[in-house]
Design an enzyme around this catalytic site. Structure first.
Site, PDB file in Angstrom:
ATOM      1  N   ASN A 126      -7.728   0.273 -14.424  1.00 10.27           N
ATOM      2  CA  ASN A 126      -8.136   1.671 -14.565  1.00 10.27           C
ATOM      3  C   ASN A 126      -8.500   2.338 -13.248  1.00 10.27           C
ATOM      4  O   ASN A 126      -9.052   3.441 -13.238  1.00 10.27           O
ATOM      5  CB  ASN A 126      -9.298   1.781 -15.548  1.00 10.27           C
ATOM      6  CG  ASN A 126      -8.953   1.150 -16.887  1.00 10.27           C
ATOM      7  OD1 ASN A 126      -9.460   0.093 -17.229  1.00 10.27           O
ATOM      8  ND2 ASN A 126      -8.046   1.757 -17.631  1.00 10.27           N
ATOM      9  N   ILE A 157      -9.790   7.026 -10.551  1.00  8.05           N
ATOM     10  CA  ILE A 157     -10.304   6.305 -11.724  1.00  8.05           C
ATOM     11  C   ILE A 157      -9.834   6.972 -13.013  1.00  8.05           C
ATOM     12  O   ILE A 157      -9.856   8.198 -13.124  1.00  8.05           O
ATOM     13  CB  ILE A 157     -11.855   6.309 -11.712  1.00  8.05           C
ATOM     14  CG1 ILE A 157     -12.384   5.687 -10.413  1.00  8.05           C
ATOM     15  CG2 ILE A 157     -12.419   5.576 -12.930  1.00  8.05           C
ATOM     16  CD1 ILE A 157     -13.848   5.986 -10.145  1.00  8.05           C
ATOM     17  N   CYS A 158      -9.438   6.150 -13.978  1.00  5.21           N
ATOM     18  CA  CYS A 158      -9.120   6.654 -15.312  1.00  5.21           C
ATOM     19  C   CYS A 158     -10.256   6.227 -16.241  1.00  5.21           C
ATOM     20  O   CYS A 158     -10.349   5.066 -16.627  1.00  5.21           O
ATOM     21  CB  CYS A 158      -7.794   6.071 -15.789  1.00  5.21           C
ATOM     22  SG  CYS A 158      -7.307   6.691 -17.405  1.00  5.21           S
ATOM     23  N   LEU A 159     -11.153   7.176 -16.518  1.00  7.56           N
ATOM     24  CA  LEU A 159     -12.299   6.918 -17.400  1.00  7.56           C
ATOM     25  C   LEU A 159     -12.572   8.194 -18.170  1.00  7.56           C
ATOM     26  O   LEU A 159     -12.722   9.264 -17.569  1.00  7.56           O
ATOM     27  CB  LEU A 159     -13.524   6.504 -16.569  1.00  7.56           C
ATOM     28  CG  LEU A 159     -14.818   6.220 -17.342  1.00  7.56           C
ATOM     29  CD1 LEU A 159     -14.654   5.016 -18.268  1.00  7.56           C
ATOM     30  CD2 LEU A 159     -15.980   5.998 -16.382  1.00  7.56           C
ATOM     31  N   ASP A 203      -4.711   2.298 -21.227  1.00  4.89           N
ATOM     32  CA  ASP A 203      -4.886   3.642 -20.666  1.00  4.89           C
ATOM     33  C   ASP A 203      -5.056   3.481 -19.148  1.00  4.89           C
ATOM     34  O   ASP A 203      -6.103   3.775 -18.592  1.00  4.89           O
ATOM     35  CB  ASP A 203      -6.125   4.311 -21.286  1.00  4.89           C
ATOM     36  CG  ASP A 203      -6.266   5.769 -20.847  1.00  4.89           C
ATOM     37  OD1 ASP A 203      -5.257   6.364 -20.418  1.00  4.89           O
ATOM     38  OD2 ASP A 203      -7.391   6.302 -20.909  1.00  4.89           O
TER      39      ASP A 203
END
Length: 199
Positions: A83, A91-93, A124
């Site tokens: 992520n 960042i993928c959050l 994701d």
């Protein structure tokens, strides 16, 4: 930046600095000069993860519309995680995008990022190469993430086999981080990494 936003950030900043939780979970915030819009964060790698014993630095940029919009956060310390981009630190959050709520704080952001290190979301991903390795060869992913933690974040676990392959590429004139990225992306297959670099 409005006075209200500046006061809120000051309050949140103090909340992290003075909390027992910050000591317990090893999360930190530092001002970047006197500008409340630029804050440096740091989180410790959680125990029983490949990131254990590493310290990861974060860049936190606070928008003028805070707290109604989330802060922009990226990893400054290189990390091998599904992520987080291994190149840019993006960042993928969800809470840093569409799941942000004005009641959330910088403390929540730091603790959520620490939790993300312990529980990746490979479906994701921010980095598809890392996510594929995570899903297809978890043991190799763990070894690679641990090695990146040692190289970039002060981790303590050595890997002589990975070191040897890195040095082979260094002897061929490849820059160290380029060698690390190529070998990591090629599942530590030296021939494939050489092909990727020199093709």
């Amino acid at each position: 930046m409005s006075n209200i936003a500046a006061q809120r950030i000051q309050r949140e900043f103090n909340e992290v600095i003075k909390s027992d939780e910050a000591q317990k979970f090893s999360i930190k915030l530092e001002m970047d000069g006197s500008d409340f819009r630029h804050i440096n964060g740091e989180i410790a790698g959680p125990p029983d993860t490949p990131y254990e014993s590493g310290n990861f630095k974060l860049e936190i940029k606070i928008p003028d519309t805070y707290p109604f919009n989330p802060p922009k956060v990226k990893f400054l310390t290189k990390i091998w995680h599904p992520n987080v981009s291994s190149v840019t630190g993006a960042i993928c959050l969800d809470i840093l995008k569409d799941q942000w709520a004005a009641a959330m704080t910088l403390r929540v952001v730091l603790l959520s990022l620490q939790a993300l290190l312990a529980a990746a979301e490979p479906d994701d991903p921010q980095d598809a190469v890392v996510a594929n390795q995570y899903k297809e060869n978890r043991a190799l992913f763990t070894s690679t993430a641990r090695y990146w933690t040692t190289v970039h974040a002060g981790g303590k676990q050595l890997n002589p086999d990975f070191d040897k392959k890195i040095h082979t590429l260094l002897d061929l004139g490849v820059e160290k981080h380029q060698a690390l990225v190529a070998l990591s992306a090629c599942d530590w297959n030296l021939d494939r990494a050489l092909e990727q670099i020199f093709s």
